[in-house]
Design a protein around this motif. Sequence first.
Motif, PDB file in Angstrom:
ATOM      1  N   ARG A  49     -10.394  10.560 -13.780  1.00  0.00           N
ATOM      2  CA  ARG A  49     -10.451   9.532 -12.749  1.00  0.00           C
ATOM      3  C   ARG A  49      -9.025   9.043 -12.463  1.00  0.00           C
ATOM      4  N   VAL A  50      -8.768   8.695 -11.211  1.00  0.00           N
ATOM      5  CA  VAL A  50      -7.427   8.249 -10.818  1.00  0.00           C
ATOM      6  C   VAL A  50      -7.294   6.756 -11.080  1.00  0.00           C
ATOM      7  N   MET A  51      -6.137   6.364 -11.631  1.00  0.00           N
ATOM      8  CA  MET A  51      -5.841   4.959 -11.896  1.00  0.00           C
ATOM      9  C   MET A  51      -4.415   4.682 -11.418  1.00  0.00           C
ATOM     10  N   THR A  52      -4.273   3.705 -10.531  1.00  0.00           N
ATOM     11  CA  THR A  52      -2.970   3.358  -9.959  1.00  0.00           C
ATOM     12  C   THR A  52      -2.618   1.935 -10.364  1.00  0.00           C
ATOM     13  N   HIS A  53      -1.411   1.749 -10.896  1.00  0.00           N
ATOM     14  CA  HIS A  53      -0.949   0.453 -11.388  1.00  0.00           C
ATOM     15  C   HIS A  53      -0.033  -0.191 -10.349  1.00  0.00           C
ATOM     16  N   VAL A  54      -0.288  -1.470 -10.032  1.00  0.00           N
ATOM     17  CA  VAL A  54       0.429  -2.181  -8.973  1.00  0.00           C
ATOM     18  C   VAL A  54       1.198  -3.353  -9.591  1.00  0.00           C
ATOM     19  N   HIS A  55       2.510  -3.359  -9.381  1.00  0.00           N
ATOM     20  CA  HIS A  55       3.394  -4.322 -10.040  1.00  0.00           C
ATOM     21  C   HIS A  55       3.358  -5.703  -9.385  1.00  0.00           C
ATOM     22  N   GLY A  56       4.071  -6.633 -10.014  1.00  0.00           N
ATOM     23  CA  GLY A  56       4.087  -8.013  -9.567  1.00  0.00           C
ATOM     24  C   GLY A  56       5.288  -8.377  -8.722  1.00  0.00           C
ATOM     25  N   PHE A  57       5.461  -9.664  -8.531  1.00  0.00           N
ATOM     26  CA  PHE A  57       6.444 -10.274  -7.646  1.00  0.00           C
ATOM     27  C   PHE A  57       7.876  -9.907  -8.036  1.00  0.00           C
ATOM     28  N   GLY A  58       8.603  -9.285  -7.112  1.00  0.00           N
ATOM     29  CA  GLY A  58      10.017  -8.992  -7.314  1.00  0.00           C
ATOM     30  C   GLY A  58      10.319  -7.902  -8.310  1.00  0.00           C
ATOM     31  N   LEU A  59       9.303  -7.321  -8.925  1.00  0.00           N
ATOM     32  CA  LEU A  59       9.508  -6.370 -10.013  1.00  0.00           C
ATOM     33  C   LEU A  59       9.222  -4.939  -9.574  1.00  0.00           C
ATOM     34  N   SER A  60       9.672  -4.012 -10.387  1.00  0.00           N
ATOM     35  CA  SER A  60       9.301  -2.610 -10.218  1.00  0.00           C
ATOM     36  C   SER A  60       8.085  -2.323 -11.096  1.00  0.00           C
ATOM     37  N   GLY A  61       7.633  -1.084 -11.086  1.00  0.00           N
ATOM     38  CA  GLY A  61       6.520  -0.707 -11.940  1.00  0.00           C
ATOM     39  C   GLY A  61       6.912  -0.477 -13.385  1.00  0.00           C
ATOM     40  N   ARG A  62       8.187  -0.646 -13.701  1.00  0.00           N
ATOM     41  CA  ARG A  62       8.669  -0.312 -15.043  1.00  0.00           C
ATOM     42  C   ARG A  62       7.988  -1.128 -16.137  1.00  0.00           C
ATOM     43  N   TYR A  63       7.752  -2.430 -15.876  1.00  0.00           N
ATOM     44  CA  TYR A  63       7.170  -3.263 -16.934  1.00  0.00           C
ATOM     45  C   TYR A  63       5.684  -2.979 -17.146  1.00  0.00           C
ATOM     46  N   LEU A  64       5.077  -2.211 -16.243  1.00  0.00           N
ATOM     47  CA  LEU A  64       3.675  -1.836 -16.399  1.00  0.00           C
ATOM     48  C   LEU A  64       3.497  -0.603 -17.281  1.00  0.00           C
ATOM     49  N   LEU A  65       4.593   0.077 -17.579  1.00  0.00           N
ATOM     50  CA  LEU A  65       4.509   1.364 -18.271  1.00  0.00           C
ATOM     51  C   LEU A  65       3.878   1.292 -19.663  1.00  0.00           C
ATOM     52  N   PRO A  66       4.138   0.259 -20.472  1.00  0.00           N
ATOM     53  CA  PRO A  66       3.515   0.251 -21.808  1.00  0.00           C
ATOM     54  C   PRO A  66       1.995   0.399 -21.769  1.00  0.00           C
ATOM     55  N   GLU A  69       1.029   4.038 -19.911  1.00  0.00           N
ATOM     56  CA  GLU A  69       1.205   5.204 -20.779  1.00  0.00           C
ATOM     57  C   GLU A  69       0.028   5.366 -21.730  1.00  0.00           C
ATOM     58  N   ARG A  70      -0.536   4.267 -22.183  1.00  0.00           N
ATOM     59  CA  ARG A  70      -1.673   4.348 -23.107  1.00  0.00           C
ATOM     60  C   ARG A  70      -2.939   4.842 -22.420  1.00  0.00           C
ATOM     61  N   LEU A  71      -2.997   4.710 -21.107  1.00  0.00           N
ATOM     62  CA  LEU A  71      -4.179   5.129 -20.355  1.00  0.00           C
ATOM     63  C   LEU A  71      -3.997   6.489 -19.689  1.00  0.00           C
ATOM     64  N   ALA A  72      -2.767   6.992 -19.711  1.00  0.00           N
ATOM     65  CA  ALA A  72      -2.454   8.210 -18.961  1.00  0.00           C
ATOM     66  C   ALA A  72      -3.116   9.461 -19.525  1.00  0.00           C
ATOM     67  N   GLY A  73      -3.496   9.434 -20.802  1.00  0.00           N
ATOM     68  CA  GLY A  73      -4.159  10.604 -21.367  1.00  0.00           C
ATOM     69  C   GLY A  73      -5.571  10.783 -20.884  1.00  0.00           C
ATOM     70  N   GLU A  74      -6.211   9.687 -20.480  1.00  0.00           N
ATOM     71  CA  GLU A  74      -7.606   9.740 -20.028  1.00  0.00           C
ATOM     72  C   GLU A  74      -7.730   9.676 -18.509  1.00  0.00           C
ATOM     73  N   PHE A  75      -6.768   9.018 -17.857  1.00  0.00           N
ATOM     74  CA  PHE A  75      -6.833   8.833 -16.410  1.00  0.00           C
ATOM     75  C   PHE A  75      -5.621   9.479 -15.738  1.00  0.00           C
ATOM     76  N   HIS A  76      -5.821   9.993 -14.534  1.00  0.00           N
ATOM     77  CA  HIS A  76      -4.708  10.503 -13.736  1.00  0.00           C
ATOM     78  C   HIS A  76      -3.959   9.283 -13.215  1.00  0.00           C
ATOM     79  N   THR A  77      -2.825   8.989 -13.824  1.00  0.00           N
ATOM     80  CA  THR A  77      -2.151   7.703 -13.675  1.00  0.00           C
ATOM     81  C   THR A  77      -0.971   7.776 -12.717  1.00  0.00           C
ATOM     82  N   PHE A  78      -0.886   6.769 -11.830  1.00  0.00           N
ATOM     83  CA  PHE A  78       0.263   6.591 -10.948  1.00  0.00           C
ATOM     84  C   PHE A  78       0.817   5.185 -11.136  1.00  0.00           C
ATOM     85  N   VAL A  79       2.150   5.070 -11.156  1.00  0.00           N
ATOM     86  CA  VAL A  79       2.811   3.761 -11.211  1.00  0.00           C
ATOM     87  C   VAL A  79       3.925   3.762 -10.167  1.00  0.00           C
ATOM     88  N   PRO A  80       3.625   3.403  -8.927  1.00  0.00           N
ATOM     89  CA  PRO A  80       4.656   3.411  -7.887  1.00  0.00           C
ATOM     90  C   PRO A  80       5.469   2.120  -7.857  1.00  0.00           C
TER      91      PRO A  80
END
Length: 302
Positions: A49-66, A69-80
């Motif tokens: 299943r596809v899972m896309t992570h959406v970042h917060g105010f003024g930030l990049s997707g970098r802080y969402l990576l922890p 990454e833990r969900l990427a093995g089970e879900f087709h993960t995108f962090v734009p």
Amino acid sequence: MSTPTSPAGAPKPRRLPRRPASSLTEKWTRIDGVDVFFRESPNPPADARVMTHVHGFGLSGRYLLPTAERLAGEFHTFVPDLPGFGRSGKRRDMLDIPDLAHAAADFLDDRGVEKSTLVGNSMGCPVIIEFAHHYPERIDRAVLVSPAGGLFNQPLRRAIAQLSKDAPREPTRMARVAVPDYVRFGVPSTMRMFRALTQYPSLQRLLEMRIPTLVVLGQRDPLLPHAHRVDEVASQTDSHVLVVLLEGAAHAINFSHPGQLAHVITLFMDDKPIENDPSWPGHVRLYEVHRGKHHPPPRPTE
């Protein structure tokens, strides 16, 4: 083969390969004339299943990576990085919640994704809610972590005070991620985005949603009302909203408590009861605050 030398004749030191910023693959694409940076699962299962992570105010997707990454093995993960944020290019019309929701849809179009679960933090939650409003057929489930915006964060001085309270409650290493992003985002963009965020009707749109929705709140988050107030509001309608409180967490839960957040997201995605992992420290607990009448009932754990 000869050894490379410096102008003085001494052998050049070998450059060590740069340590990847993430276990996800870093990529670029171009959408409507704007370069967009994103991360993706390197080898997702074919039926994931596809899972896309959406970042917060003024930030990049970098802080969402922890968490991602833990969900990427089970879900087709995108962090734009949405246009105007992080390493992605800027556009004049990308500092409004509806514009960012359309940009998220354009990103999924570019990746050939018809339907995705969206996981957001802070400002990313209104973006997801707006996405669901315009593209209900394209969102499978919604995960709203520490949703921000609305009257509780007005006026600006109040939001600044809330952020000042939150900063010491976050891991110190969060600053190394957030500060460069905020500097890159800039003051003019901050002021414009703040107005758009606080004027967005998040609550009204949330109660209109008709898809399974998980809301995760941090017990120590100064940017949000208390959990009992959220339960009171959520109970006003027959909704699909499941509200969970994470003890000990503040606002940036995706960064500070990735293991616990990934755990509860996985349970939610599989319609399983919200249970604590016995391996967690004693001060970390999940509490189910509200379960909407039309939310899928939990399936027994195996």
